[in-house]
Design a protein around this motif. Sequence first.
Motif, PDB file in Angstrom:
ATOM      1  N   ARG B  50      24.567  -1.551  52.969  1.00  0.00           N
ATOM      2  CA  ARG B  50      23.246  -1.101  52.873  1.00  0.00           C
ATOM      3  C   ARG B  50      23.156  -0.629  51.407  1.00  0.00           C
ATOM      4  NH1 ARG B  50      23.766   1.249  58.414  1.00  0.00           N
ATOM      5  NH2 ARG B  50      24.351   3.217  56.892  1.00  0.00           N
ATOM      6  N   VAL B 167      17.780   9.296  47.290  1.00  0.00           N
ATOM      7  CA  VAL B 167      16.577   9.112  48.126  1.00  0.00           C
ATOM      8  C   VAL B 167      17.250   8.055  48.692  1.00  0.00           C
ATOM      9  CG1 VAL B 167      15.017   8.117  49.060  1.00  0.00           C
ATOM     10  CG2 VAL B 167      14.843   9.524  46.995  1.00  0.00           C
ATOM     11  N   ARG B 170      19.620   9.832  51.398  1.00  0.00           N
ATOM     12  CA  ARG B 170      19.459  11.186  52.152  1.00  0.00           C
ATOM     13  C   ARG B 170      18.900   9.806  53.349  1.00  0.00           C
ATOM     14  NH1 ARG B 170      19.709  15.620  54.747  1.00  0.00           N
ATOM     15  NH2 ARG B 170      18.441  16.337  55.507  1.00  0.00           N
ATOM     16  N   ASP B 171      17.742   9.460  52.724  1.00  0.00           N
ATOM     17  CA  ASP B 171      17.235   8.768  53.666  1.00  0.00           C
ATOM     18  C   ASP B 171      17.457   8.130  54.628  1.00  0.00           C
ATOM     19  OD1 ASP B 171      15.001  11.307  53.535  1.00  0.00           O
ATOM     20  OD2 ASP B 171      14.003   9.731  52.122  1.00  0.00           O
ATOM     21  N   ILE B 172      17.741   6.698  53.999  1.00  0.00           N
ATOM     22  CA  ILE B 172      18.676   5.743  54.871  1.00  0.00           C
ATOM     23  C   ILE B 172      19.866   5.779  55.204  1.00  0.00           C
ATOM     24  CG2 ILE B 172      19.135   3.082  55.000  1.00  0.00           C
ATOM     25  CD1 ILE B 172      17.111   3.281  52.433  1.00  0.00           C
TER      26      ILE B 172
END
Lengths: 318, 212
Positions: B50, B167, B170-172
């Motif tokens: 990822r 980001v 945190r968000d993925i």
Amino acid sequence: MTCNDVTPLLFSYLDGELKQDLQNEITQHINTCPSCQEEQKRCQKLLQMMKRCAPPDLLPHFEERTVKRWTDQQQNRENKTFIKKWFQPLLQLSTAMIVFVIVYQLFQMYPSTKEDATNIPPVLTEATTSKTEENPQVAQPAMEGGITDTSGAHISASLPQSSTTQPVGEVSEKLKKSPEKKRGDIQESRSKLLKSDELNETERAAGQAISQKIESAKPEPGVKAKGAAGATRDEMEAQSVQLCEAVVERNINGTIEVISLKNCDLPLIEEQLKKQLIQNRDKIFAELQETTKNRFEISFQYNIKTTTITITQVQMIP
Amino acid sequence: MSAPFSMKSPKMEVTSHLLQDEVALVRGCKRGEPKALEQLVTGYKAKVSRIAYLFLRDRSELDDLTQDIFLAIFKAIPNFREDCSLSTWIYRITINHCLNWRNRLRIRFRKKMIPFDQPRYDDQSLTPAEMIANSDPNPERALQKQEEITLIQNALAKLPTRYRISVVLRDIEGLSYEEIALIVKQPLGTVKSRINRGRNRLREIVEEVTRL
């Protein structure tokens, strides 16, 4: 609280990262403000979209392939280490050997005679050249016959031409420039040598070494020596014998002193002559009167090859 | 080219931060046991890929880059001091490796005069087979979903690296602020600020694109 204050804090608000008071204030504002409610929905959608943002699946058997690649890499590294451990020292050793062989071959390429020629004491070579330069007509027979009638470079003259070519040439050049000065220097150094009473072992050894070098530098029998005016080995043999003269004084107590030497350069000859005279004292001086002090003129042959002295004639000087 | 986050920690007595399951796994990996290595890959390949995916120009390189990251992990694991959790350590290596890889690539592409930082994801980024594989039973919804993903990926690619990493983590990845602070080795306040700024910037980019 206005919309402009709320909008930048919306993400933190959704995360619950703000202080409780601020969190409550924003909740109150959103409940009353439709645009901020819309903004909050957009932010939530964006976060949801990001959570769905998954990469495509990796190719099948990813684990096995990765571990296999790792083990192959490790194997290669071990092989390299093995090569480095064993092959490198061998390579270094072989390089050192090659260098040694090259250096050895280079040393072999240079003729040893050149080295010999440079080792001959400068007095001898200079004497030779002085003779050659001074009187070429005399020098040539000296090389063939090995006998000269004046003091000079007799021993050197009997050397094969090949061994002395280089220094002679060099010194000849120097002599051409200042022959008188050079000759004076040579005479001075020779007389110094003759006058020195203390003959030590080193000098003796040096003399013998020169004789050996002369011997080793001789050409094969029957082969004409290069540059030696057609002299064969037999002629060279004849050259190795040198006719010399000496003035000797015998004291009353039986001691013998060599006053002067002719045709001789080596200081060890003086010592040898003394010995010879002392050993054969009875034979030589039998016919002569026992006076307080007698002076004799002695003719003798000196063999350079064997470094032996053969007394041919003894005459008393009145 | 230095790694943006230092892998070395100050010399001090280290107590293991590993979970009970991780201890055996890490010891096996340190001994180079193939089974333990395989287990490590299985457990962390999704997370690593990822992150790697965000640094890629070409999707076909994902497999290779992920493999490279795992090789770097295998190489470094004997020196793992167990002063943080295994996942934090793996994230750190992944991000460092990706940044180095990206910089190398950027130098290479700069020489060829090809802009690297252009958005990489377009409509052809997924093959039809992949789209079908990832798709919903409803093709329209599947297409919309794919468009959204492309949109986010392009927007993320436009973010500065320091914001993007925070980001994404945190968000993925759904990591906590504290974990991110440990990974990027920055104070918690800095991490919070980066995440907030990054998200707002991302929203601006997305809105700009959707308005067009």
